[in-house]
Scaffold this active site. Sequence first.
Site, PDB file in Angstrom:
ATOM      1  N   ASP A  63     -15.284  19.627 -54.685  1.00 38.43           N
ATOM      2  CA  ASP A  63     -14.031  20.740 -55.108  1.00 38.43           C
ATOM      3  C   ASP A  63     -13.568  20.233 -55.980  1.00 38.43           C
ATOM      4  O   ASP A  63     -12.720  20.878 -56.336  1.00 38.43           O
ATOM      5  CB  ASP A  63     -13.095  21.450 -54.101  1.00 38.43           C
ATOM      6  CG  ASP A  63     -13.114  22.724 -54.151  1.00 38.43           C
ATOM      7  OD1 ASP A  63     -13.279  23.638 -54.790  1.00 38.43           O
ATOM      8  OD2 ASP A  63     -11.932  22.803 -53.183  1.00 38.43           O
ATOM      9  N   HIS A  94      -6.912  17.516 -53.250  1.00 40.34           N
ATOM     10  CA  HIS A  94      -7.441  17.866 -55.011  1.00 40.34           C
ATOM     11  C   HIS A  94      -6.916  19.341 -54.677  1.00 40.34           C
ATOM     12  O   HIS A  94      -6.582  19.403 -55.899  1.00 40.34           O
ATOM     13  CB  HIS A  94      -8.930  17.904 -54.499  1.00 40.34           C
ATOM     14  CG  HIS A  94      -9.172  18.798 -53.703  1.00 40.34           C
ATOM     15  ND1 HIS A  94      -9.733  18.614 -52.740  1.00 40.34           N
ATOM     16  CD2 HIS A  94      -9.414  20.811 -54.127  1.00 40.34           C
ATOM     17  CE1 HIS A  94     -10.315  19.307 -52.163  1.00 40.34           C
ATOM     18  NE2 HIS A  94      -9.945  20.640 -52.847  1.00 40.34           N
TER      19      HIS A  94
END
Length: 976
Positions: A113, A382
């Site tokens: 991701d 993230h």
Amino acid sequence: IWYFFFFQESMHAYAANVYTSVVEELMKGKERKFIAVEQEFFRLWWDAVATDTYKQQVHQLLQEGRLEFVIGGQVMHDEAVTLIDDQILQLTEGHGFLYETFGIRPQFSWHVDPFGASATTPTLFALAGFNAHLISRIDYDLKADMQKNKKLQFVWRGSPSLSERQEIFTHVMDQYSYCTPSQIPFSNRSGFYWNGIAAFPDPPKDGVYPNMSVPVTDTNIHLYAQTMVANIKERAAWFRTSDVLWPWGCDKQFFNASVQYSNMDLLLDYINKHSDEFGVTVQYATVADYFQAVYSRNLTWEIRDFQDFLPYSTEPFQAWTGFYTSRSTLKGIARRASSLLYAGESFFTQYVRKHPASSICKCGALKQLQSLRWAVSEVQHHDGITGTESPKVKDMYMNNLMYGMFNVKKLMASIIFDMNNVKKNREVYSSIYSKDSGIPDVDQYVVVYNPLAWNITTFVTVSVSHLAVSVYDELGHSVPAQVQSSLESHSTYDLYILVAISGLSYRKYNIKPLNGKQSAFIGRSIKYKRKDITRADQRSQQLLPVVNNCYQVLFDQNTNLMHSVTERETNQTVQLTQEFLEYHVNGDTMKGPISDNYLFAPNASAVPVSKAVGLEVVSGNLMTEIRQYFYSNVTSQDYIYAVYTRMYTVPEGYDGKLLCHRIEQEYSVGPLELNREAVLRTSTNLNTRQLLYTDSNGYQIQKRPFKAYVNNTVARNYYPMVQTAYIEDDTTRLMLLAERAHGVSSQGNGQVEVMLHRRLWNNLQWDLNYNLTLNDSSVVRPVIWLILGTKAVTNSLYRTSGLALEHRPVVMFGALSGDKPKLPGQLKQHSVHGSPVTVPPNLHLQTLSIPGWRYSSNHAEQVRNIRMGKQKQGDADFSRVLLRIRHLYEVGEDPVLSQPVMVNLKSLLKGLGSVTVVEERSLTGTWDVNTLKRWKWKTAQYPSKGFSNSTETSENCIVTVYPKEVRTFFVYFQGQ
């Protein structure tokens, strides 16, 4: 306390359900499997929710290989804007828990991701003992090309210097990425997501969630199977082996694992019963199962070098380069917290080693450090430091960081008080290089700790209420200092104190109201008239020089802008001007591409923001500060932008090399208008051919040639700058060093621009649903240091300077009245122990800490203890010291600094006591390097497959550290 603020919310309806539900369901079917990634959520479930029965079942499932932890860090960290130290911290934090609790060591990654892939990550995962790496988000056009040519799998050598020693097999997911494609041709409802979409914080009472997929029935099972098989075959055509990884799930799935597995069981069973017809067989698998299958095919793989996959675009107008700057304040606090943690760890380690019978509770102290370890680890997510979270979640990250920093400051202050036998009830003022709010007029002292393992000469800034002060060291000798009007307030003054402190040591400075002769130098201010830069007279240039031993900087008095910089040693002059510009961006999806937390989509070229510039020069014997204020026009009341440039003159007897060679700049930017992205553009006459260099996570440098695209060229030429960026011509280099991440680009020959701030709002439904607009009305105060010189000079300076900026000294205040603490008269430097810890300038002492893990470093013994239920409970282990040393240079980068370095660990650490045992470990500490055998994948260069052994280990505590190595050790001392 802070943690549960947001986590309760997601735990309540989602994360807790996932683990409880999945464990229950795995126990019901021997074929069923599941992979889990982020430890932060798992640990919260394990500590707060899991019953003894669930815990027992997790142990069993792990042993059977049906539950697998991949990556195993606290979070899946971002790869673009994080620092290598923090990536290692969060990985170590998760791995320590998994090894201590289960005796397991993750060996595969699942980096599906993060928005683009860095070349530092494969190196770290190789050093941590991983056998394969998995990524997904890379440029859409590049992925299409790799997919067509069956090049989605390769052996990646992320580091040019470590090369094949730390290479790793890497799998890039195909165009479907990590989520199951949900379209099914036989229904207008979705397929494969039988539990629907998680609704939190309040789950629906009737258990009917939004978008629940069509259940598998006798009438549709054949159609379901056809759909699944067709997708498997489509994907099989993109890979070289006949093994297909088919990810089942997506974000926020498996909160009801029962309905998931019961449907999928039927489907897998049906396909396998009709495998002749379908031409495939299917099974539940973990990432390890998949990579084991590919590895056993024994193919020869192509090698990819150290080029990364940044930036990342998903469509022609969707360049994910906005998040390099989004929420700049959070990015700055995250780095300050990381730096404070670094200082606190070494400070505490030395204290424990030298004061075993101390009055400070060691377990309590470790908890204080752990609160900051957790906060710094989690923000590497993230959707954390990237600035791509909602305001509520951003506040959670900020609160956790501030709380952890408060704890560590408190710990450091109490250690100093304990070591100086100050009465315990004195209040401790402690502040970390923020200018503290004025200082009482009594005799008062400042304690300054240097967290780096080098001797440092630098200035620290303290706020004082008088111009007339003097500064003394422990021996009563006068210390060079300069006092001047404050940038921040009209009622106080800024006092700059020149400090010279050896490695991992602290010094005390006494600040006294003036008593006669030895006063600090006073900085005198001259204000110049505001200039209209649109009507500047180009014929009569009047240049104002500011000079120190390394540079002469000229300012053009027609415009009040910088004009040029001369590097005095070579007498080389570079024309250099700086201006602020703004990209105007669109917020209406009906009118074209938008900018948001993730994306940068400028309408056109950047527009200059100011028509008038004010100038004030404050000069004294030690420092000159040039204050430039940028106004939208000549009559504007308030400025939106300011630059404060500082140049230092270091007196005889001090090592002023680093101080003299940097031009420090601090910026004030904001509040911006809506849908503006602010950049500082530095333009030079260097013929750079628009080639830019940026660092990769503060670990290595990437070359960034300017690329022309059909669409979105400006945004696709933005890159992350975590610590360093530079431009150069054949002889001269201009280097920028940063204390937080920014987007950076070279949009013209001789130019480098840094994006400092963004303020956005758009009407994209997805962004609105998740409150992901970036209506950030803050003022940001980033710092950038400039270094100009020949390649040889800048090469020898920028690594140490970058770390000196990252790890500025920690400043703590205290007031003393009456009885002064007895300080040993002959001592000028107090390391928290006897002798300072110092490494050569091409090495960095990356970690010196007491992790507190209770696991045995003998693997067989650790596994046995867990199987017998004998894990050590109770107190943390204070005898094991974690040490990491990193070589800062690449092979061939510098004739001297790129050489291998021999380090005697006994003499390096003699100040902490007598070293008895040193064990070399894998990056996160869970493997003995002598037993770590990673899979060696076949490449054209190395046809034989087998196991690769990473490093030669140390004999008798003497270690040779080669370029770019990060070496990790457990160290034990006598008397433990």
